[in-house]
Design a protein around this motif. Sequence first.
Motif, mmCIF file in Angstrom:
data_model
loop_
_atom_site.group_PDB
_atom_site.id
_atom_site.type_symbol
_atom_site.label_atom_id
_atom_site.label_comp_id
_atom_site.label_asym_id
_atom_site.label_seq_id
_atom_site.Cartn_x
_atom_site.Cartn_y
_atom_site.Cartn_z
ATOM 1 N N GLY A 119 0.771 -1.203 0.008
ATOM 2 C CA GLY A 119 -0.029 0.130 0.120
ATOM 3 C C GLY A 119 0.706 1.342 0.012
ATOM 4 N N SER A 120 2.043 1.357 -0.103
ATOM 5 C CA SER A 120 3.021 2.421 -0.083
ATOM 6 C C SER A 120 2.598 3.410 -1.393
ATOM 7 C CB SER A 120 4.486 1.922 -0.029
ATOM 8 O OG SER A 120 5.222 3.019 -0.325
ATOM 9 N N GLU A 121 2.425 4.547 -0.955
ATOM 10 C CA GLU A 121 2.114 5.737 -1.998
ATOM 11 C C GLU A 121 3.397 6.277 -2.726
ATOM 12 O OE1 GLU A 121 -1.822 7.493 -1.066
ATOM 13 O OE2 GLU A 121 -1.148 7.039 0.954
ATOM 14 N N PHE A 122 4.416 6.134 -1.949
ATOM 15 C CA PHE A 122 5.761 6.625 -2.498
ATOM 16 C C PHE A 122 6.807 5.824 -1.908
ATOM 17 C CE2 PHE A 122 4.639 9.123 1.184
ATOM 18 C CZ PHE A 122 5.802 9.084 2.103
ATOM 19 N N ILE A 123 8.161 5.968 -2.492
ATOM 20 C CA ILE A 123 9.305 4.866 -2.384
ATOM 21 C C ILE A 123 10.516 5.853 -1.962
ATOM 22 C CG2 ILE A 123 10.787 3.501 -3.245
ATOM 23 C CD1 ILE A 123 8.345 2.186 -2.620
ATOM 24 N N ILE A 124 11.049 5.629 -0.888
ATOM 25 C CA ILE A 124 12.313 6.476 -0.336
ATOM 26 C C ILE A 124 13.223 5.711 -0.264
ATOM 27 C CG2 ILE A 124 13.167 7.890 1.207
ATOM 28 C CD1 ILE A 124 10.762 9.103 1.725
ATOM 29 N N THR A 125 14.732 5.922 -0.639
ATOM 30 C CA THR A 125 15.684 4.996 -0.844
ATOM 31 C C THR A 125 16.750 5.676 0.059
ATOM 32 O OG1 THR A 125 16.904 5.836 -2.841
ATOM 33 C CG2 THR A 125 15.240 4.248 -2.865
ATOM 34 N N PRO A 126 17.724 5.136 0.878
ATOM 35 C CA PRO A 126 18.815 5.781 1.553
ATOM 36 C C PRO A 126 19.879 6.512 0.880
ATOM 37 C CG PRO A 126 18.935 3.372 1.828
ATOM 38 C CD PRO A 126 17.675 3.839 1.055
ATOM 39 N N VAL A 127 19.907 5.814 -0.371
ATOM 40 C CA VAL A 127 21.296 6.286 -1.308
ATOM 41 C C VAL A 127 20.426 6.141 -2.763
ATOM 42 C CG1 VAL A 127 23.018 5.167 -0.157
ATOM 43 C CG2 VAL A 127 22.033 3.772 -1.681
ATOM 44 N N MET A 128 21.236 6.755 -3.686
ATOM 45 C CA MET A 128 20.808 6.836 -4.946
ATOM 46 C C MET A 128 21.086 5.750 -5.730
ATOM 47 S SD MET A 128 20.758 8.040 -8.159
ATOM 48 C CE MET A 128 22.528 8.554 -9.191
ATOM 49 N N LEU A 129 19.856 5.119 -6.166
ATOM 50 C CA LEU A 129 19.785 3.506 -6.860
ATOM 51 C C LEU A 129 19.047 3.979 -8.304
ATOM 52 C CD1 LEU A 129 18.681 1.643 -3.632
ATOM 53 C CD2 LEU A 129 20.892 1.721 -4.734
ATOM 54 N N PRO A 130 19.703 3.812 -9.213
ATOM 55 C CA PRO A 130 19.200 4.042 -10.679
ATOM 56 C C PRO A 130 18.130 3.065 -10.958
ATOM 57 C CG PRO A 130 21.539 4.592 -10.762
ATOM 58 C CD PRO A 130 21.292 4.059 -9.367
ATOM 59 N N ASP A 131 18.314 1.921 -10.571
ATOM 60 C CA ASP A 131 17.394 0.985 -11.017
ATOM 61 C C ASP A 131 16.141 1.338 -10.199
ATOM 62 O OD1 ASP A 131 18.504 0.183 -8.494
ATOM 63 O OD2 ASP A 131 18.289 -1.977 -9.040
ATOM 64 N N VAL A 132 16.077 1.340 -9.117
ATOM 65 C CA VAL A 132 14.865 1.779 -8.164
ATOM 66 C C VAL A 132 14.150 2.885 -8.752
ATOM 67 C CG1 VAL A 132 13.682 2.102 -5.935
ATOM 68 C CG2 VAL A 132 15.593 0.424 -6.042
ATOM 69 N N ILE A 133 14.718 4.051 -9.060
ATOM 70 C CA ILE A 133 14.383 5.228 -9.554
ATOM 71 C C ILE A 133 13.720 5.097 -10.797
ATOM 72 C CG2 ILE A 133 14.732 7.513 -10.413
ATOM 73 C CD1 ILE A 133 17.175 7.597 -8.610
ATOM 74 N N GLU A 134 14.177 4.329 -11.946
ATOM 75 C CA GLU A 134 13.733 4.065 -13.070
ATOM 76 C C GLU A 134 12.550 3.245 -13.070
ATOM 77 O OE1 GLU A 134 17.150 2.933 -15.633
ATOM 78 O OE2 GLU A 134 17.736 4.869 -15.429
ATOM 79 N N TRP A 135 12.560 2.057 -12.159
ATOM 80 C CA TRP A 135 11.423 1.164 -12.054
ATOM 81 C C TRP A 135 10.403 1.967 -11.543
ATOM 82 C CZ3 TRP A 135 8.282 -0.071 -8.037
ATOM 83 C CH2 TRP A 135 7.392 -1.286 -7.932
ATOM 84 N N CYS A 136 10.243 2.908 -10.744
ATOM 85 C CA CYS A 136 9.220 3.750 -9.829
ATOM 86 C C CYS A 136 8.844 4.708 -11.043
ATOM 87 C CB CYS A 136 9.740 4.504 -8.867
ATOM 88 S SG CYS A 136 9.957 3.651 -7.446
#
Length: 251
Positions: A119-136
Motif C-alpha cells: 500500500g505504499s504511496e511513495f518510495i524512499i531510498t537511503p542512497v541513489m539507486l538508478p534501478d529503483v528510480i527508473e522502476w518507479c
Amino acid sequence: MALRIAAQKAVVRLNSRALSTTAASGLDRMQSIETYNGVLDKFAQIRACAVLRTATSEACPKAMQAAIDGGFEICEFTLTTPDCLEHLSDFRQKYDGQVMIGCGTILTVEDAERAVDAGSEFIITPVMLPDVIEWCAARNIVSVPGCQTPTELVNAYRHGAPLQKLFPGVTGGPMWVKAVSSALPFLSINPTSGVDLDNAGDFLKMGAASVGLVAPLFDPEAIAKGEFDTIAKNAAKVMANVRTAGPYIRK
C-alpha cells in the motif's frame, strides 16, 4: 538557465521512454498520472514527512499514531522496523485519502514491489539507486532517493526522481540547501538528517521542497519509556514551524 533546460530535456526524454515502454508492455503495479501528481501535490502542500524506525514492532504503530495526532499528514515507515509492511498496510487502510503513507530504506526493486503491494504511496531510498528510480518512474510511482552531493541530486533527477532526499546531513544545513537550490533550481530537495523541531521551517524558507523528521520527532528515549504524548507534542511543534513557510510551488 541553459543548465536547467538541459536537465529538464533529459527528464522529458527519460519519461517519454518510460511511457513508451509502459504502453508496449503493460507494466505491473502501474499507477495513474493523476495518482502520481496527487502524491507530489501532497508533498508540496504539507512539506513535512514523519520518518519512523523503531527497535520493536509494538512501538511502531503507537509512535506513528502520535505523530499523526500531532498533525503529520505524510508518514514513512522504514523497512528496518520489525513488521514494517504490516504496519504500513494497516495505516494505509485506516487513513487512506487523509494521511499519505510511504515506505523507506528501500534498497532493491524487490523491496519497492513489496512496499507498493502493501500500500505504499511513495518510495524512499537511503542512497541513489538508478534501478529503483527508473522502476518507479516507469510506473508513475514517486521516488525520493537519498543523495549526498549536488552531482547525486542531479543524477537522481535525470533518472526520473521528482524529489531528491538530502541524506545524510550536510555542513551548513539550510544555507547549503539555499546555495544548491539557487544554482540548480530544477531540483526539489528533501533534507532529512539534520532537520529538527526548530530549523525545519528554515530549511523550507531556504529552498527545500519538503523535509523529513526522524529522531528529533521520534525521540528514542520517549519511545522507550512509552511516552507517546511527547511524540505528539513534538509533531505539533514542528508542524507549526513548517506551516510558516507556506506551500511549495512544484517545478
